[in-house]
Design an enzyme around this catalytic site. Structure first.
Site, PDB file in Angstrom:
ATOM      1  CE  LYS A 104      -3.871  -2.342   1.932  1.00 50.44           C
ATOM      2  NZ  LYS A 104      -5.104  -2.497   1.046  1.00 50.44           N
ATOM      3  CB  SER A 139     -10.635  -5.709   7.129  1.00 51.48           C
ATOM      4  OG  SER A 139     -10.013  -6.815   6.997  1.00 51.48           O
ATOM      5  CG  HIS A 189     -14.119  -3.083   6.008  1.00 51.72           C
ATOM      6  ND1 HIS A 189     -14.861  -3.755   6.678  1.00 51.72           N
ATOM      7  CD2 HIS A 189     -13.504  -4.009   5.187  1.00 51.72           C
ATOM      8  CE1 HIS A 189     -14.415  -5.077   6.902  1.00 51.72           C
ATOM      9  NE2 HIS A 189     -13.808  -5.196   5.764  1.00 51.72           N
ATOM     10  CG  ASN A 205     -17.092 -11.480   1.938  1.00 55.26           C
ATOM     11  OD1 ASN A 205     -17.175 -10.909   0.615  1.00 55.26           O
ATOM     12  ND2 ASN A 205     -16.853 -12.708   2.090  1.00 55.26           N
TER      13      ASN A 205
END
Lengths: 220, 220
Positions: A8, A30, A51, A54
């Site tokens: 990142k 996360s 975020h 799912n």
């Protein structure tokens, strides 16, 4: 992108070089604090956590997590974007796991403790939670539920029940046992339950259809 | 009937005197062990726990809890009765709070800890849980969810997240503060949220209608 801070740190400055000064840079991480990702950016105020839950194409809720230097304008623009495609933004402070996963892992800790202790079998547990808690919490949030039940009642029951709940920091013995046997879930054809490839396809399709139907019932 | 053992010890023998030898005697108690109630009965094998979920006319799940001496025939007859009126029976062993309330209180402990710490406000928390957890768990039980996610993934995340979750045996400071102010929830016009009498009526009707619509979507 894998959950690696070095990666990142490599790409976020590249993003900054490629976009205009007001562009929001959001990460679905996360596991990595947004503040740490933003630390290598020229404009850390435009970096934010976003975020998804799912499965992301079915669960219409997105956690929006500002880092220490994230501006209110960035939080507002991100929330507005989420609203524009019909999802619900929830703004929260940085915390390990974020809010949804913390609550989910608190649920799983107690559920697995009850299974580990033989109080209930997995099928009964799933039936109990789907109808007794999932169904109820889909309509009435936990804080709303407390106001309905009465805070004095919660205090009376919680005073004896809270000290009896699982406080384990370890992962359930049932889960560790299954992992040792190579049973990792659907992807290995079995975990807590057994699955044939046909059953997996049918379960996926059936659950997706139910989620869509329930969302219509909740929003309609 | 109030949750008092002396009272149950008074009436259960009266019930036994009034009914035939095969009649099942079920109690909705959530606080008193069935084994203790059955201790004063001539036929303890026909005494069983039958715990409805609140609100009972809307939540189609009932916990069936045998005491130490309860017969399998009693458990089967009770489960069959529950199925006959279209509800889902879940058989479990005796444990403080029973399964549903233990899991609910584990959820509330973590939720209230996050609110106590200022990570999220009550409105955001309710939105997060309704869509991120309630909606998902209404369709997919926790054990099914673990098999979908992969037990190795759960183990990896749980190994760092479980030790960070609330282990408090105390009732949240937010709740204790509200109780001190006389804010006990809907019944006092305010608790975590504020309510007018009109809002309470509208909320009750709206939630009941949503629960009915979601149940149709889940069962249809």
């Amino acid at each position: 992108m894998p959950e690696k801070l070095e990666l990142k740190h490599e790409v976020f400055p590249q993003f900054e070089a490629a976009v205009g000064p007001d562009t929001v840079l959001a990460s679905n991480t996360s596991g990595i604090p947004i503040t740490k990702i933003a630390a290598v950016c020229e404009r850390p105020e435009r970096v934010v956590g976003m975020h998804w839950s799912n499965p992301p194409h079915l669960i219409p809720m997105i956690e929006v997590i500002p880092g220490e230097q994230t501006s209110q304008a960035t939080v507002d623009a991100t929330s507005e974007l989420v609203r524009r495609f019909g999802y619900h933004p929830v703004v929260e402070k940085e915390v390990a796991g974020f809010v949804e996963n913390r609550i989910l892992y608190a649920i799983l800790r107690e559920c697995l403790d009850l299974v580990d202790r033989g109080i209930i079998d997995p099928e009964g547990l799933d039936l109990n939670v789907r109808w007794g808690i999932g169904y109820k919490l889909a309509v009435i949030g936990p804080m709303e539920l407390l106001d309905m039940a009465g805070l004095d009642i919660y205090n009376a029951v919680g005073s004896y029940l809270n000290p009896d709940l699982s406080t384990s920091g370890e992962v359930s013995s049932t889960i560790r046992g299954l992992i040792d046997e190579g049973r990792l879930g659907m992807k290995t054809g079995g975990g807590i339950y057994d699955y044939t490839p046909e059953q997996i396809d049918a379960l996926r399709a059936g659950r997706a259809a139910k989620l869509v139907a329930v969302r219509k019932a909740l929003e309609g």
